[in-house]
Design a protein around this motif. Structure first.
Motif, PDB file in Angstrom:
ATOM      1  N   HIS A   3      39.081  30.170  37.374  1.00  0.00           N
ATOM      2  CA  HIS A   3      39.217  29.450  38.650  1.00  0.00           C
ATOM      3  C   HIS A   3      38.354  28.211  38.557  1.00  0.00           C
ATOM      4  CE1 HIS A   3      39.417  28.643  42.966  1.00  0.00           C
ATOM      5  NE2 HIS A   3      40.330  29.596  43.072  1.00  0.00           N
ATOM      6  N   GLU A  31      38.787  37.625  40.688  1.00  0.00           N
ATOM      7  CA  GLU A  31      39.686  36.477  40.766  1.00  0.00           C
ATOM      8  C   GLU A  31      41.052  36.889  40.210  1.00  0.00           C
ATOM      9  OE1 GLU A  31      39.464  33.836  42.310  1.00  0.00           O
ATOM     10  OE2 GLU A  31      37.330  33.372  42.547  1.00  0.00           O
ATOM     11  N   TRP A  32      42.036  36.032  40.451  1.00  0.00           N
ATOM     12  CA  TRP A  32      43.406  36.275  39.995  1.00  0.00           C
ATOM     13  C   TRP A  32      43.903  35.047  39.235  1.00  0.00           C
ATOM     14  CZ3 TRP A  32      41.254  38.556  44.090  1.00  0.00           C
ATOM     15  CH2 TRP A  32      41.553  39.890  44.361  1.00  0.00           C
ATOM     16  N   CYS A  92      35.548  32.576  46.147  1.00  0.00           N
ATOM     17  CA  CYS A  92      35.132  33.979  46.092  1.00  0.00           C
ATOM     18  C   CYS A  92      35.622  34.655  47.360  1.00  0.00           C
ATOM     19  CB  CYS A  92      33.609  34.097  45.968  1.00  0.00           C
ATOM     20  SG  CYS A  92      33.038  35.815  45.903  1.00  0.00           S
ATOM     21  N   LYS A 126      44.502  40.279  38.008  1.00  0.00           N
ATOM     22  CA  LYS A 126      43.188  40.471  38.616  1.00  0.00           C
ATOM     23  C   LYS A 126      42.143  40.722  37.536  1.00  0.00           C
ATOM     24  CE  LYS A 126      40.860  43.344  42.116  1.00  0.00           C
ATOM     25  NZ  LYS A 126      41.017  44.524  42.988  1.00  0.00           N
ATOM     26  N   THR A 150      29.897  28.158  47.228  1.00  0.00           N
ATOM     27  CA  THR A 150      30.609  28.004  45.955  1.00  0.00           C
ATOM     28  C   THR A 150      30.254  26.664  45.320  1.00  0.00           C
ATOM     29  OG1 THR A 150      32.609  26.969  46.879  1.00  0.00           O
ATOM     30  CG2 THR A 150      32.529  29.401  46.808  1.00  0.00           C
TER      31      THR A 150
END
Length: 200
Positions: A159, A106-107, A2, A117, A148
């Motif tokens: 992710h 996130e990407w 994150c 994105k 996380t």
């Protein structure tokens, strides 16, 4: 992981946060993209209920200056290694916090190899309550990190890691429970199916 978040809280989110923690100016910042080293609102147990100061996103460990901390990526802390981490073990034992955000970004890599994105949030407009740690240096600089965990099943395609989000029923365990109880809460509180993933 994150590394980008948002704190554009809906009226519904402000009402929920105020009921849970108190009237701490939840709409004071209203940022569409928060990055490491920016300020985050950190909710922690206080003398009478809760405190909610702003803190630098990126923990500054004890005996380290802010300039020294810039060499390390300490904006996230893995739930699995908290107790044996030199940087995070002491804050985990005594300085746990909740970090309210409206979403995180996130990407993920798509089939064509292009990263896109995405915005990850609750569809009901309620806030996300991320497990976090805080610290304060001798010069009074407050800092924090977001915990996380392995991503829930519905986010694995986005992710392999995700913020350790807490349901309200697990707030007490995270903030005031023994370390083992807190670790269990952060690792398992959030369940698949509660978030939407939309293009940002």
């Amino acid at each position: 992981m994150c590394g980008r978040a948002e704190d554009l809280f809906t009226p519904k989110a402000v009402a929920a946060l105020t009921k849970l923690f108190g009237p701490f100016g939840w709409r004071a910042l209203d940022r569409t993209e928060i990055r490491p080293t920016d300020q985050l609102r950190v909710v922690r147990p206080g003398a009478e209920g809760y405190d909610a100061p702003l803190a630098r996103w990126g923990l500054i460990p004890e005996r380290m200056t802010e300039d020294e901390a810039k060499k390390y990526a300490m904006f996230n802390a893995r739930i699995e290694t908290l107790e044996r981490s030199r940087a995070f073990a002491q804050p985990f034992r005594s300085r746990r916090a909740v970090i309210p955000i409206s979403c995180f970004f996130e990407w993920p890599v798509r089939q064509n190899g292009v990263k896109t994105k995405v915005r990850i949030a609750r569809p009901d407009g309620l806030p996300l309550l991320a497990a976090g740690l805080w610290n304060c240096t001798e010069d009074g600089t407050a800092s924090c990190t977001v915990i996380t965990r392995p991503a829930p099943a519905d986010l694995v395609g986005v992710h392999d890691r995700a913020p350790a989000l807490l349901l309200t029923r697990d707030l007490e365990a995270w903030l005031r429970g023994a370390p083992a109880q807190a670790q269990r809460a952060a690792a398992s509180s959030w369940q698949p199916g509660l978030l939407t993933v939309l293009p940002a």
